[in-house]
Write an enzyme that holds these catalytic residues in place. Sequence first.
Site, PDB file in Angstrom:
ATOM      1  CB  ILE A  11      -0.969  -0.032   1.202  1.00 59.83           C
ATOM      2  CG1 ILE A  11      -1.793  -1.321   1.143  1.00 59.83           C
ATOM      3  CG2 ILE A  11      -1.877   1.188   1.195  1.00 59.83           C
ATOM      4  CD1 ILE A  11      -2.551  -1.644   2.407  1.00 59.83           C
ATOM      5  CB  ILE A  51      10.294   3.143  12.310  1.00 62.86           C
ATOM      6  CG1 ILE A  51       9.474   1.874  12.556  1.00 62.86           C
ATOM      7  CG2 ILE A  51      10.017   3.718  10.929  1.00 62.86           C
ATOM      8  CD1 ILE A  51       7.972   2.133  12.698  1.00 62.86           C
ATOM      9  CG  PHE A  72       1.910   2.806   4.496  1.00 60.42           C
ATOM     10  CD1 PHE A  72       0.590   2.536   4.233  1.00 60.42           C
ATOM     11  CD2 PHE A  72       2.471   3.947   3.946  1.00 60.42           C
ATOM     12  CE1 PHE A  72      -0.175   3.373   3.435  1.00 60.42           C
ATOM     13  CE2 PHE A  72       1.725   4.796   3.146  1.00 60.42           C
ATOM     14  CZ  PHE A  72       0.404   4.509   2.888  1.00 60.42           C
ATOM     15  CE1 TYR A 140      -2.051  -5.544  11.005  1.00 60.15           C
ATOM     16  CE2 TYR A 140      -4.174  -6.520  10.461  1.00 60.15           C
ATOM     17  CZ  TYR A 140      -3.208  -5.557  10.247  1.00 60.15           C
ATOM     18  OH  TYR A 140      -3.410  -4.605   9.280  1.00 60.15           O
ATOM     19  CG  ASP A 284      -9.723 -15.752   8.950  1.00 61.36           C
ATOM     20  OD1 ASP A 284      -9.091 -14.681   8.926  1.00 61.36           O
ATOM     21  OD2 ASP A 284      -9.584 -16.663   8.099  1.00 61.36           O
TER      22      ASP A 284
HETATM   23  N1  UDP Z   1      -8.708 -17.165   2.690  1.00 63.25           N
HETATM   24  C1  UDP Z   1      -8.912 -18.459   2.229  1.00 63.25           C
HETATM   25  N2  UDP Z   1      -7.854 -19.124   1.661  1.00 63.25           N
HETATM   26  C2  UDP Z   1      -6.609 -18.570   1.543  1.00 63.25           C
HETATM   27  C3  UDP Z   1      -6.418 -17.234   1.990  1.00 63.25           C
HETATM   28  C4  UDP Z   1      -7.495 -16.578   2.562  1.00 63.25           C
HETATM   29  O1  UDP Z   1     -10.018 -19.008   2.321  1.00 63.25           O
HETATM   30  O2  UDP Z   1      -5.680 -19.244   1.045  1.00 63.25           O
HETATM   31  C5  UDP Z   1      -9.848 -16.436   3.284  1.00 63.25           C
HETATM   32  C6  UDP Z   1      -9.590 -15.973   4.715  1.00 63.25           C
HETATM   33  O3  UDP Z   1      -9.982 -16.959   5.635  1.00 63.25           O
HETATM   34  C7  UDP Z   1     -10.475 -14.716   4.780  1.00 63.25           C
HETATM   35  C8  UDP Z   1     -10.468 -14.179   3.363  1.00 63.25           C
HETATM   36  O4  UDP Z   1     -10.025 -15.255   2.542  1.00 63.25           O
HETATM   37  O5  UDP Z   1     -11.791 -15.070   5.102  1.00 63.25           O
HETATM   38  C9  UDP Z   1      -9.527 -13.003   3.171  1.00 63.25           C
HETATM   39  O6  UDP Z   1      -8.253 -13.352   3.721  1.00 63.25           O
HETATM   40  P1  UDP Z   1      -6.963 -12.482   3.521  1.00 63.25           P
HETATM   41  O7  UDP Z   1      -5.819 -13.219   4.156  1.00 63.25           O
HETATM   42  O8  UDP Z   1      -6.818 -12.130   2.065  1.00 63.25           O
HETATM   43  O9  UDP Z   1      -7.265 -11.131   4.276  1.00 63.25           O
HETATM   44  P2  UDP Z   1      -7.708 -10.828   5.819  1.00 63.25           P
HETATM   45  O10 UDP Z   1      -9.213 -10.873   5.811  1.00 63.25           O
HETATM   46  O11 UDP Z   1      -7.057 -11.839   6.684  1.00 63.25           O
HETATM   47  O12 UDP Z   1      -7.194  -9.452   6.046  1.00 63.25           O
END
Ligand code: UDP
Length: 328
Positions: A11, A51, A72, A140, A284
């Site tokens: 980004i 940093i 960032f 995170y 998640d």
């Molecule tokens: N995801 C998935 N398979 C993968 C990577 C991600 O099913 O190999 C799913 C993950 O569980 C979430 C969504 O895709 O629901 C987006 O994940 P990502 O890591 O891109 O971004 P986040 O939501 O963690 O910031």
Amino acid sequence: MILVCGGAGYIGSHTVFELIEDGKEVIVVDNLETGHKKAISNKAKFYNGDIRDRKFLEKVFKENKIDSVIHFAANSLVGESMENPLKYYDNNVYGTQILLETMNRHNVKKIVFSSTAAVYGEPKSIPIMETDKTFPTNPYGETKLTMEKMFKWADSAYGIKYISLRYFNVAGAHITEKIGEDHNPETHLIPIILQVALDKREKIFIFGDDYNTSDGTCIRDYIHVTDLAHAHMLALEYLNKANKSNIFNLGNGEGFSVKEIIEAARKVTGHPIKSEIGERRVGDPEKLVASSEKAKRELKWKPKYIDIESIIESAWNWHKNSPDGFKG
Ligand code: UDP
């Protein structure tokens, strides 16, 4: 001059390109742990360093007339943060502390900073508003929330004004196709799907299909990286107009399930993209969709990439041309 910490990252590098395009003088600080030197515009002045290194940061601030900062520089992987939370406290929280101390010593009073939808945790209602409660479900998100609180208190004590931008799921690549998303290892959904389309992976694992959503897979709100970069510029303008510190969500306001993203990528790429249901990924949340009305109203932010296929297509153009990312 604008200092961009983490300007070699995904980004950050897109924001640096837009700032330069807009005629701004830009200094990039990056330790290249996850960023790429090739992603930095050659019109920006680059310092390779961390940093958390007080002496190094002091030198950057001494050598340049910095007016404002866009920050960032952080680690940003949910899974990694669950396994190694202290790494996140060190880089994200301690790094920001050193940055704020240095800004304060040099009388730099404006900062725009990357926050995340992960500060909300599992939301009570959709779309998520900036006034909603914050209960991060992973280190995170927790460290990003801690950073927001550091900014709040630094504002009240030292008058450092901040804008916190809570991003939802960022995707896509620059229109020139010169820069795009390149993480190693890659963990993000869209780049992984596109690696399958490039036959670099056999299949995509869907992390759980037993969530309480229409098709059982997690729902996210995807936003284009260039729209996000513009939001940072508008946030700086907002601070330049002597507005108060503030927090804004940035998303498209529409949720897509993992299965829907795979289906859209099949349309864009013409590739069958094999998928398999796997285990849930720890940490998640089930569904994250933003209300970005506040950013539209107060920052006058107008996202251009509002349909998911155009976002995926822009990512696809980059991945097709640079299948090995910046190594190619
Ligand atoms: N995801 C998935 N398979 C993968 C990577 C991600 O099913 O190999 C799913 C993950 O569980 C979430 C969504 O895709 O629901 C987006 O994940 P990502 O890591 O891109 O971004 P986040 O939501 O963690 O910031």
